[in-house]
Structures are given as structure tokens and as C-alpha cells.
Design an enzyme around this catalytic site. Structure first.
Site, PDB file in Angstrom:
ATOM      1  N   ASP A  47       0.837  -1.199   0.000  1.00  0.00           N
ATOM      2  CA  ASP A  47       0.000   0.000   0.000  1.00  0.00           C
ATOM      3  C   ASP A  47       0.871   1.249   0.000  1.00  0.00           C
ATOM      4  O   ASP A  47       1.643   1.483   0.930  1.00  0.00           O
ATOM      5  CB  ASP A  47      -0.894  -0.007   1.250  1.00  0.00           C
ATOM      6  CG  ASP A  47      -1.782   1.227   1.334  1.00  0.00           C
ATOM      7  OD1 ASP A  47      -2.962   1.122   0.971  1.00  0.00           O
ATOM      8  OD2 ASP A  47      -1.290   2.291   1.770  1.00  0.00           O
ATOM      9  N   TYR A  52       3.130  10.023  -0.725  1.00  0.00           N
ATOM     10  CA  TYR A  52       4.254   9.445   0.023  1.00  0.00           C
ATOM     11  C   TYR A  52       5.579   9.665  -0.703  1.00  0.00           C
ATOM     12  O   TYR A  52       6.642   9.545  -0.103  1.00  0.00           O
ATOM     13  CB  TYR A  52       4.078   7.930   0.248  1.00  0.00           C
ATOM     14  CG  TYR A  52       2.852   7.510   1.023  1.00  0.00           C
ATOM     15  CD1 TYR A  52       2.034   8.431   1.679  1.00  0.00           C
ATOM     16  CD2 TYR A  52       2.501   6.158   1.105  1.00  0.00           C
ATOM     17  CE1 TYR A  52       0.901   8.020   2.375  1.00  0.00           C
ATOM     18  CE2 TYR A  52       1.376   5.745   1.803  1.00  0.00           C
ATOM     19  CZ  TYR A  52       0.582   6.680   2.423  1.00  0.00           C
ATOM     20  OH  TYR A  52      -0.531   6.255   3.110  1.00  0.00           O
ATOM     21  N   LYS A  77      -2.898   5.850  -4.011  1.00  0.00           N
ATOM     22  CA  LYS A  77      -3.958   6.804  -3.667  1.00  0.00           C
ATOM     23  C   LYS A  77      -3.748   8.129  -4.387  1.00  0.00           C
ATOM     24  O   LYS A  77      -2.613   8.551  -4.609  1.00  0.00           O
ATOM     25  CB  LYS A  77      -3.982   7.044  -2.144  1.00  0.00           C
ATOM     26  CG  LYS A  77      -4.020   5.772  -1.323  1.00  0.00           C
ATOM     27  CD  LYS A  77      -4.032   6.037   0.175  1.00  0.00           C
ATOM     28  CE  LYS A  77      -3.620   4.796   0.940  1.00  0.00           C
ATOM     29  NZ  LYS A  77      -2.160   4.606   1.013  1.00  0.00           N
ATOM     30  N   HIS A 110      -7.642   9.736  -1.540  1.00  0.00           N
ATOM     31  CA  HIS A 110      -6.925   9.729  -0.258  1.00  0.00           C
ATOM     32  C   HIS A 110      -7.702  10.391   0.888  1.00  0.00           C
ATOM     33  O   HIS A 110      -7.702   9.896   2.018  1.00  0.00           O
ATOM     34  CB  HIS A 110      -5.560  10.411  -0.439  1.00  0.00           C
ATOM     35  CG  HIS A 110      -4.528   9.952   0.526  1.00  0.00           C
ATOM     36  ND1 HIS A 110      -3.190   9.861   0.201  1.00  0.00           N
ATOM     37  CD2 HIS A 110      -4.608   9.533   1.807  1.00  0.00           C
ATOM     38  CE1 HIS A 110      -2.503   9.420   1.248  1.00  0.00           C
ATOM     39  NE2 HIS A 110      -3.345   9.224   2.238  1.00  0.00           N
ATOM     40  N   LEU A 192      -1.721   0.253  14.632  1.00  0.00           N
ATOM     41  CA  LEU A 192      -1.155   0.158  15.987  1.00  0.00           C
ATOM     42  C   LEU A 192      -1.139   1.532  16.668  1.00  0.00           C
ATOM     43  O   LEU A 192      -0.511   1.705  17.702  1.00  0.00           O
ATOM     44  CB  LEU A 192       0.266  -0.404  15.924  1.00  0.00           C
ATOM     45  CG  LEU A 192       0.419  -1.732  15.159  1.00  0.00           C
ATOM     46  CD1 LEU A 192       1.879  -2.121  15.022  1.00  0.00           C
ATOM     47  CD2 LEU A 192      -0.369  -2.848  15.836  1.00  0.00           C
ATOM     48  N   ILE A 230      -2.780  -2.864   7.306  1.00  0.00           N
ATOM     49  CA  ILE A 230      -1.509  -2.627   6.594  1.00  0.00           C
ATOM     50  C   ILE A 230      -0.461  -2.028   7.536  1.00  0.00           C
ATOM     51  O   ILE A 230      -0.129  -0.845   7.421  1.00  0.00           O
ATOM     52  CB  ILE A 230      -1.709  -1.707   5.369  1.00  0.00           C
ATOM     53  CG1 ILE A 230      -2.650  -0.535   5.703  1.00  0.00           C
ATOM     54  CG2 ILE A 230      -2.250  -2.479   4.182  1.00  0.00           C
ATOM     55  CD1 ILE A 230      -2.640   0.576   4.664  1.00  0.00           C
ATOM     56  N   LYS A 232       3.103  -0.913   8.968  1.00  0.00           N
ATOM     57  CA  LYS A 232       4.347  -0.572   8.286  1.00  0.00           C
ATOM     58  C   LYS A 232       5.512  -0.698   9.246  1.00  0.00           C
ATOM     59  O   LYS A 232       5.377  -0.478  10.452  1.00  0.00           O
ATOM     60  CB  LYS A 232       4.274   0.847   7.723  1.00  0.00           C
ATOM     61  CG  LYS A 232       4.422   1.931   8.775  1.00  0.00           C
ATOM     62  CD  LYS A 232       4.791   3.276   8.156  1.00  0.00           C
ATOM     63  CE  LYS A 232       6.175   3.689   8.558  1.00  0.00           C
ATOM     64  NZ  LYS A 232       6.269   4.550   9.720  1.00  0.00           N
ATOM     65  N   SER A 233       6.646  -1.084   8.704  1.00  0.00           N
ATOM     66  CA  SER A 233       7.887  -1.130   9.464  1.00  0.00           C
ATOM     67  C   SER A 233       9.008  -1.142   8.455  1.00  0.00           C
ATOM     68  O   SER A 233       8.827  -1.585   7.323  1.00  0.00           O
ATOM     69  CB  SER A 233       7.951  -2.395  10.333  1.00  0.00           C
ATOM     70  OG  SER A 233       9.217  -2.469  10.970  1.00  0.00           O
ATOM     71  N   VAL A 234      10.181  -0.658   8.845  1.00  0.00           N
ATOM     72  CA  VAL A 234      11.345  -0.793   7.957  1.00  0.00           C
ATOM     73  C   VAL A 234      12.347  -1.784   8.554  1.00  0.00           C
ATOM     74  O   VAL A 234      13.398  -2.025   7.985  1.00  0.00           O
ATOM     75  CB  VAL A 234      12.034   0.566   7.693  1.00  0.00           C
ATOM     76  CG1 VAL A 234      11.119   1.472   6.873  1.00  0.00           C
ATOM     77  CG2 VAL A 234      12.427   1.256   8.993  1.00  0.00           C
ATOM     78  N   ARG A 238      10.745  -6.929  12.484  1.00  0.00           N
ATOM     79  CA  ARG A 238       9.382  -6.528  12.797  1.00  0.00           C
ATOM     80  C   ARG A 238       8.458  -6.783  11.613  1.00  0.00           C
ATOM     81  O   ARG A 238       7.295  -7.113  11.776  1.00  0.00           O
ATOM     82  CB  ARG A 238       9.359  -5.043  13.193  1.00  0.00           C
ATOM     83  CG  ARG A 238       7.994  -4.619  13.631  1.00  0.00           C
ATOM     84  CD  ARG A 238       7.911  -3.698  14.832  1.00  0.00           C
ATOM     85  NE  ARG A 238       8.883  -3.865  15.876  1.00  0.00           N
ATOM     86  CZ  ARG A 238       9.606  -2.844  16.358  1.00  0.00           C
ATOM     87  NH1 ARG A 238       9.479  -1.644  15.880  1.00  0.00           N
ATOM     88  NH2 ARG A 238      10.431  -3.056  17.348  1.00  0.00           N
ATOM     89  N   ASN A 242       5.149  -8.989  12.202  1.00  0.00           N
ATOM     90  CA  ASN A 242       3.792  -8.510  11.938  1.00  0.00           C
ATOM     91  C   ASN A 242       2.988  -9.494  11.093  1.00  0.00           C
ATOM     92  O   ASN A 242       1.754  -9.443  11.080  1.00  0.00           O
ATOM     93  CB  ASN A 242       3.825  -7.147  11.237  1.00  0.00           C
ATOM     94  CG  ASN A 242       4.221  -6.015  12.167  1.00  0.00           C
ATOM     95  OD1 ASN A 242       4.178  -6.148  13.381  1.00  0.00           O
ATOM     96  ND2 ASN A 242       4.604  -4.882  11.592  1.00  0.00           N
TER      97      ASN A 242
END
Length: 275
Positions: A47, A52, A77, A110, A192, A230, A232-234, A238, A242
């Protein structure tokens, strides 16, 4: 199922993985690495959004993955400044070029930006993109019941998805009920609450009992409610963690305990006022 991730059937028959990977606030140069790690971990739904600034980074990861296009589910979006029928079609072309794709699976408006009053006109452009087969499903993001009702009143195309801020601190019960009534899937961004709910005692108690992390407990709560989610993490660890939420179940008591933590906690803008 996509791998071990269940899918949700949208109102037009298209199936979306119930758990996907978001790239909000990830810089373009880091996005390719993050999305590649997610695809390697088993995510198939990605997503992104024009605003972004990382659609190109997503596209590079998709191309490098070697995965067949039909195995991937890609959402982007339309940004607020590009609303309006013709501007939307131009913005969609730009997003598609950055992604390096010939279609996207889900395209979302959006924000409604109600003061600008262009979202109904914008929706007509999404109808055209859907009719032309350039998007497999059309949806919205951050729409309130009144905004959705207007689309239902002025268009034959019912949004497939409404992606909204949703987490234990902001459970959106009224909006979710509206979605259920009209066959619109609920998708949660900020699932979260950017970590704000992970220290809630109700959630940490369940985490202790199940041997899962608080984040995994919250993601499991979303899945059992039927939400598409959805996170997110980099961080590769993690990102994998998830996805590791399909081997345990919350009890009815657990679900009730989390339901009681709803407190109108918004981490993002109010859709009625954000223009």
C-alpha cells in the site's frame, strides 16, 4: 489464502490479502529495501500513495522481486491537489508510470477534503478507470458516513474499500457498521496507533498470556474483526513478526477487553476538517 494470509473478497469479487504492507513515511530510497524485505517475508499486498513520494521505490522492489504480477496486490492513492475528473486521470497515469505497472489493484481517493467539494466528480474518474480495466477495484480513504452516502446517492459504483485510521484507541464502530450495511470493506491505517496503544494494560496482559507481542495482539484483533490491515515497518524482524499472527486466536473475553479501550484517540487529521 495468499501464502498463509487469508483474503477478503471485495464487493466486486476481487480478493485482497487481509494483511498487507504499508510504506507511509518511508523515504523513496529506503522503500525498495523495505518492500523487498516484505515480499521476501511473504507479504503480497503493498500500500502506497502519490503523496508518500515513494511509488517509484515500490515499483523497483516489485520489478526486482520476480514475482508474477497476478500474485501481487498493489494499492495507491490520489492526492488532494489532484482531485477533479480530468486531474484525477492525469494523476493516475503519473502514479502508474512511477510504479512501472499497467494497472493497480486498488485506487483510493486519499481524503474527501469536503470544503473543496470535488470528491463526487473525482469518483466519476475512478468509475472510468475501473470500467477501462486500469484499476481492479475503486475505493476511498478517510471518508465519513456522510461522504460515503453521497457517493452511493450519485453513483452506481459502491466503493470497494474505505481505508481509515482504526485501532483499539479509535474503533470507528459507527463507520464500520455503515460499511457492513453497504458491502464496503474496512481497511485500517495506523493499525497500531503508531505504538500509542501497545502499552494498554488490556493488550499487554493478552500478550503476556499468549506469548505474542502487543503489536501481534492488536493485529490479531483487527483480523478477527474482519478488518484489512496494513502495518508498516522498515525493520526486517518486525516486518516478519507482523506477519506471524495466524497461529493464535483471541478469545471472546480478549476481544471484549480490547473493545473497552476505545477512547476517540486520533493520531491523524479529522476527515471532516482536513482540506
Amino acid at each position: 489464502m495468499t501464502g498463509n494470509v487469508p483474503t477478503v473478497k471485495l464487493n466486486n469479487g476481487v480478493e485482497i490479502p487481509q494483511l498487507g504492507f504499508g510504506v507511509f513515511q518511508v523515504p523513496d530510497d529506503e522503500t525498495t529495501t523495505a518492500v523487498s524485505a516484505a515480499l521476501e517475508a511473504g507479504y503480497r499486498s503493498i500500500d502506497t500513495a502519490a503523496i508518500y513520494g515513494n511509488e517509484a521505490g515500490v515499483g523497483r522492489a516489485l520489478a526486482a522481486s520476480g514475482l508474477p504480477r497476478e500474485d501481487l496486490f498493489v494499492t495507491t492513492k490520489l492526492w488532494n491537489a489532484d482531485q477533479g475528473h480530468d486531474a484525477t486521470l492525469r494523476a493516475f497515469d503519473a502514479s502508474l508510470a512511477k510504479l512501472g505497472l499497467d494497472h493497480v489493484d486498488l485506487y483510493l481517493i486519499h481524503w474527501p477534503t469536503p470544503a473543496r467539494d470535488l470528491y463526487a466528480d473525482t469518483w466519476k474518474a475512478l468509475e472510468k478507470l475501473a470500467a477501462d480495466g486500469r484499476i481492479r477495484a475503486a475505493g476511498v480513504s478517510n471518508f465519513q458516513p456522510s461522504h460515503l452516502q453521497r457517493l452511493l446517492d450519485t453513483s452506481d459504483l459502491v466503493p470497494a474499500v474505505n481505508q481509515v485510521e482504526l485501532h483499539p484507541g479509535l474503533q470507528q464502530a459507527e463507520l464500520r457498521a455503515f460499511h457492513t450495511q453497504h458491502g464496503i470493506a474496512t481497511e485500517a491505517w495506523s493499525p497500531l496507533a503508531q505504538g500509542a496503544v501497545l502499552n494498554d494494560p488490556e493488550i499487554t496482559a493478552i500478550a503476556d498470556r499468549t506469548g505474542k507481542s502487543p503489536a501481534q495482539v492488536v493485529l490479531r484483533w483487527h483480523l478477527q474483526l474482519g478488518n484489512i490491515v496494513i502495518p508498516k515497518s522498515v525493520t526486517p524482524a518486525r516486518i516478519r513478526q507482523n506477519l506471524d499472527v495466524f497461529d493464535f486466536t483471541l478469545t471472546d473475553d480478549d476481544m471484549a477487553a480490547i473493545a473497552a479501550t476505545d477512547r476517540g484517540l486520533r493520531t491523524g487529521p479529522d476527515p471532516d476538517e482536513f482540506n
